[in-house]
Design an enzyme around this catalytic site. Structure first.
Site, short mmCIF file in Angstrom:
data_model
loop_
_atom_site.label_atom_id
_atom_site.label_comp_id
_atom_site.label_asym_id
_atom_site.label_seq_id
_atom_site.Cartn_x
_atom_site.Cartn_y
_atom_site.Cartn_z
N ASP A 18 76.45 -7.40 28.44
CA ASP A 18 77.18 -8.00 29.55
C ASP A 18 77.50 -6.89 30.55
O ASP A 18 77.88 -5.78 30.15
CB ASP A 18 78.46 -8.64 29.04
CG ASP A 18 79.13 -9.51 30.09
OD1 ASP A 18 79.62 -8.95 31.10
OD2 ASP A 18 79.18 -10.73 29.90
N HIS A 50 74.35 -19.42 28.35
CA HIS A 50 74.40 -18.06 27.81
C HIS A 50 75.53 -17.96 26.80
O HIS A 50 76.65 -18.39 27.06
CB HIS A 50 74.53 -17.00 28.90
CG HIS A 50 75.71 -17.15 29.80
ND1 HIS A 50 75.81 -18.13 30.78
CD2 HIS A 50 76.87 -16.45 29.87
CE1 HIS A 50 76.95 -18.01 31.41
NE2 HIS A 50 77.64 -17.01 30.88
N LEU A 51 75.21 -17.44 25.63
CA LEU A 51 76.17 -17.27 24.56
C LEU A 51 76.78 -15.88 24.66
O LEU A 51 76.06 -14.88 24.70
CB LEU A 51 75.47 -17.41 23.20
CG LEU A 51 76.35 -17.15 21.96
CD1 LEU A 51 77.30 -18.32 21.75
CD2 LEU A 51 75.48 -16.93 20.73
N HIS A 52 78.11 -15.81 24.69
CA HIS A 52 78.81 -14.53 24.67
C HIS A 52 78.96 -14.09 23.23
O HIS A 52 79.35 -14.88 22.36
CB HIS A 52 80.20 -14.64 25.31
CG HIS A 52 80.16 -14.75 26.79
ND1 HIS A 52 80.29 -13.66 27.62
CD2 HIS A 52 79.98 -15.82 27.58
CE1 HIS A 52 80.20 -14.07 28.87
NE2 HIS A 52 80.01 -15.37 28.88
#
Length: 119
Positions: free
Chosen positions: A24, A93-95
């Site tokens: 990120d 989108h997967l954090h």
């Protein structure tokens, strides 16, 4: 980024060709990665029962990248999606955040099952 057309973003190793993983650009934890489908998908509100295998693979990739980066306490992680309208990008989108215990004040936006983040 998902189509590998953004040279400034380094992609991390990923075991699935239909997913990409990268750091990120505004990390909220010592380990903060995003796992993204290459094929465009809307935000998490567009997910249906048929997407469960995809989300499971995204989670698998997230856990694998943590382990490859020497983070092994999978009980101290946070995996989830921003809930619209709190999404900065309209692409699923997967954090992947770790350690969750070190999220700090700004980590409040990643609180479990809040109004703006779902696990």
């Amino acid at each position: 980024i998902a189509r590998r057309e953004e040279p400034a973003t380094a992609l991390l190793p990923c075991q699935y060709e239909d997913l990409v993983c990268f750091r990120d650009n505004r990390p909220s934890a010592p380990h903060h990665y995003l796992v993204v489908p290459v094929k465009h998908m809307g935000n998490c509100k567009t997910l249906k029962a048929e997407h469960i295998p995809l989300v499971k693979r995204m989670m698998e990739v997230g856990k694998a990248v943590l382990q490859k980066n020497n983070f092994s306490d999978l009980n101290d992680i946070r995996l989830g999606f921003h809930w619209p309208p709190f999404c900065s990008i309209s692409h699923l989108h997967l954090h992947v955040l770790a350690p969750a215990s070190q999220l700090g004040f700004f980590g409040l936006i990643y609180r479990i099952n809040s109004f703006w983040f779902i696990t």
